[in-house]
Design an enzyme around this catalytic site. Structure first.
Site, PDB file in Angstrom:
ATOM      1  N   ASP A   1       0.820  -1.205   0.000  1.00  0.00           N
ATOM      2  CA  ASP A   1       0.000   0.000   0.000  1.00  0.00           C
ATOM      3  C   ASP A   1       0.859   1.262   0.000  1.00  0.00           C
ATOM      4  OD1 ASP A   1       0.778  -0.655   2.655  1.00  0.00           O
ATOM      5  OD2 ASP A   1      -0.655   0.819   3.407  1.00  0.00           O
TER       6      ASP A   1
ATOM      7  N   MET B   1       3.842   1.280  -1.680  1.00  0.00           N
ATOM      8  CA  MET B   1       4.464   1.305  -3.002  1.00  0.00           C
ATOM      9  C   MET B   1       3.519   1.886  -4.056  1.00  0.00           C
ATOM     10  SD  MET B   1       6.269  -2.430  -2.898  1.00  0.00           S
ATOM     11  CE  MET B   1       6.612  -2.441  -4.656  1.00  0.00           C
ATOM     12  N   CYS B   2       2.242   1.676  -3.888  1.00  0.00           N
ATOM     13  CA  CYS B   2       1.244   2.187  -4.826  1.00  0.00           C
ATOM     14  C   CYS B   2       0.673   3.510  -4.303  1.00  0.00           C
ATOM     15  CB  CYS B   2       0.113   1.191  -5.019  1.00  0.00           C
ATOM     16  SG  CYS B   2       0.646  -0.377  -5.712  1.00  0.00           S
ATOM     17  N   THR B   3       0.209   4.334  -5.248  1.00  0.00           N
ATOM     18  CA  THR B   3      -0.448   5.571  -4.846  1.00  0.00           C
ATOM     19  C   THR B   3      -1.892   5.240  -4.480  1.00  0.00           C
ATOM     20  OG1 THR B   3       0.938   6.805  -6.369  1.00  0.00           O
ATOM     21  CG2 THR B   3      -1.023   7.915  -5.569  1.00  0.00           C
TER      22      THR B   3
END
Length: 686
Positions: free
Chosen positions: A541, A543-545
């Site tokens: 969570d 690592m991702c936007t």
């Protein structure tokens, strides 16, 4: 004797005329329906030979309008043609076009022709015409109706004998002399006089009728005109007004007129006949009527069905789709200037070359909004490939782009823009931006690659006017911030939270800001530490936007709108930010409030989707900033890549360079100097 029949004019409008009208309507006329002057031309009548019968078939008596019709500087009379001027009137709606008082319009033009005959004795308006139009610019369909006002002779002109070839009245050498004299005229003569004397022949403008024909027998006087008709027994429409001109001004000597219908654009070679026609015309009632009485006029053009009615030109099927798109994509923008923003400079926005660092969710939405503003040069930079999670959130990608490991994002996004609008200049570059806190491996290959990446980024920033920072990490924005500040570029920053966003513009470089003017800060001006590695050891969570789906579209559009407003501001990158509490609903104009014609030009906008609220903020620049301070910029300009390598490899370098380390030490010392009450005892008032 037979009554003379005249071949009416018919119109030929070249497609370029409609393209010119489209641009004129959108950019100049807008909502105006004022009458304009237009220019057309016509030439001598033409024929074609029927392949089966071998007979000559007369072509139409035509008058043509092209792309130079609206501009005197662009208009040129084609070789062998003469000029005809007209009145042009374009209506804003098809209802206005249909409801126009065509009788009144026609009579105004006829009156204009008649008055010039009586007052100036000029023949300039004898071929004057009227053109009314309605342009449906969304469908590229144009409705139009021509009128060629011509006066009706009462009684009518009659032909004494028959029309015959001019070679039966004039010798070949005389006709050749007429041709030569016409070519020597400074301006092509539409109407002229011919005087014969034995074998000699001379010509003169019709305006010199009295002096030129003085002491000349009527048998040596000929009235001539460039005849756009090729019909053997009916002269062209211009003769009608020429005859009316002569009867109005010289009634005593023009009840019988020798007429030369000039149809020879080229000199006749041996063995061929001259195409011009000759006839003798007579009119009853030799006594002149009162010259001030204008005769009745006729002349509305018939439509292809042979009825009096308008015609239509549908350009859409014959136009290159790319050209259609070119003219259509900016229609909404240009319509803004009709009523809402007459001062809007669309060319400034369209000419802004934009570099988008990041082709993800923000990059896609920024690019689409830039296209909506008419920006023609958009360049993407990204190091990633399209993944299966991207297409639903990033509108420039599709499922097929994810296959086989995914296409490079930057190149794929650029190709998508070109599919949307082929006229866009979109390119993509797969590039990893070196970052502080991410040391370059100590080997020649890695160092050379990093140097090449830096040089490419420097070149791209140098080639563009505005740089959008749209990356996932904080530290990836540092290098383009430094380079852009050094080169004086506009920088727009956009960053997303879960339900919040930041959009800001970086201020100008300190050395370029006038003394006493508050300099606006950059993305790093609020930091008291240098940017560091924020990517290592992150959960999925992180690592991702992770953000609400609509937030990127809002933030991306806001960033572009901020750029558009900034570009319209007279001070550009130096535009001052409005105070946060400024009342934008005041009666003053945006410009009077210190903004541009588009409105406010804030420094920062913090958006809160949970409250559906935007908050403008102003942040002053920090003289110890690790991104835009003169200390950092001068070190970069002096040492170049060597300085950057230190920033990439040593987390403390930027803090030491800017003095943030001393500030930190001073803060620690101040805290240690405080006498803390560790037992919680003290003054009861606290």
């Amino acid at each position: 004797m037979p009554i003379v029949q005249f071949t009416p004019f018919s119109s030929i409008i070249q497609p370029d005329f409609w393209h010119k009208l489209t641009n004129l309507k959108i950019d100049v006329l807008k909502l105006s329906d004022d009458a304009l002057t237009v220019s057309g031309s016509y030439s001598t009548g033409r024929t074609v030979k029927d392949r089966e019968s071998g007979q000559e078939i007369a072509l139409g008596c035509t008058i043509a309008l092209g792309d130079g019709a609206f501009d005197e500087r662009e208009f040129g009379v084609p070789q062998g043609s003469v000029r005809a001027n007209g009145t042009f009137k374009n209506y804003n709606t098809i209802e206005d076009f249909k409801a126009a008082d065509k009788t009144s319009l026609f009579n105004q033009e006829a009156e204009k022709i008649w008055n010039q005959i009586l007052t100036t004795r000029s023949t300039a308006l004898l071929t004057h015409f009227l053109l009314i139009t309605y342009a449906d610019l969304k469908k590229y369909k144009y409705y139009y109706w021509f009128a060629f006002p011509a006066f009706v002779a009462k009684p009518a002109w009659e032909l004494n004998g028959e029309w015959k070839g001019a070679g039966g009245e004039f010798s070949s050498s005389q006709l050749g002399s007429i041709h030569t004299q016409l070519k020597l005229q400074k301006e092509p003569l539409a109407f002229f006089l011919v005087r014969t004397d034995t074998q000699d022949v001379s010509i003169s403008p019709v305006e010199e009728y009295e002096t030129f024909f003085a002491n000349t027998p009527s048998s040596a006087q000929t009235i001539a005109f460039v005849d756009p008709s090729a019909a053997p027994d009916s002269p062209g429409w211009p003769l009608r007004n020429l005859l009316a001109y002569l009867r109005a001004l010289y009634p005593a000597t023009t009840s019988t007129v020798r007429v030369l219908c000039w149809r020879d654009e080229h000199p006749v070679v041996e063995g061929l006949e001259w195409r011009s026609r000759f006839g003798v015309l007579e009119v009853g009632g030799a006594e002149a009527a009162a010259a001030v009485t204008r005769p009745q006029a006729v002349g509305w053009e018939k439509n292809p069905q042979g009825k009096l009615g308008p015609r239509a030109a549908d350009l859409a099927p014959m136009m290159d789709p790319k050209r259609l798109a070119e003219q259509a994509v900016d229609l909404n923008l240009k319509l803004m200037r009709w009523r809402i923003l007459p001062a809007l400079d669309l060319e400034k926005v369209a000419g802004t070359k934009c570099l988008l660092l990041g082709a993800g969710t923000l990059g896609c939405y920024v690019a689409r909004t830039l296209m909506g503003w008419g920006v023609r040069t958009i360049t993407f930079v990204d190091s990633a490939r399209v993944s299966f999670s991207n297409p639903v959130r990033q509108p420039l990608f599709e499922f097929a782009d994810c296959l086989d490991g995914g296409k490079p994002k930057a190149e794929c996004a650029a190709a998508s823009l070109k599919r949307i609008f082929p006229g866009i200049n979109a390119t993509g570059h797969q590039l990893s931006i070196p970052m502080p806190g991410h040391p370059i491996p100590p080997n020649p290959t890695s160092l050379a690659q990093a140097k090449a990446d830096v040089e490419k980024l420097e070149r791209l920033i140098d080639e563009h006017d505005a740089v959008f920072l749209l990356m996932d990490s904080r530290e990836s924005r540092w290098l383009p911030t430094v380079i852009s500040a050094a080169k004086g570029k506009i920088v727009l920053n956009a960053a997303l939270g879960f339900d919040t966003f930041l959009v800001m513009r970086h201020g100008a470089r300190a050395s370029s800001v006038k003394e006493g003017v508050t300099r606006l800060g950059c993305y790093y001006c609020n930091d008291i530490v240098a940017p560091a590695d924020s990517l290592t050891d992150r959960t999925l969570d992180q690592m991702c936007t992770v953000t609400r789906p609509g937030l990127a579209a809002i933030a991306g559009s806001t960033a572009v709108e901020l750029l558009a407003s900034l570009v319209q501001h007279p001070d550009g990158i130096y535009a001052a930010a409005p105070p946060p509490a400024q009342d934008l609903h005041a009666t003053q104009s945006y410009a009077e409030q210190g903004g541009s014609v588009l409105g406010s030009v804030p420094h920062q906008l913090r958006g809160f989707l949970a409250q559906f609220r935007n908050m403008p903020l102003v942040g002053a620049a920090y003289d110890r900033c690790t991104g835009c301070s003169e200390t950092v910029l001068q070190a970069y300009e002096k040492d170049g890549f060597d300085m950057l390598v230190k920033a990439f490899n040593d987390q403390k370098y930027l803090e030491t360079l800017t003095g943030l380390d001393k500030l930190f030490d001073e803060g620690e010392a101040a805290l240690e100097a405080v006498d803390w009450d560790e037992d919680g005892e003290g003054d009861d008032d606290f």
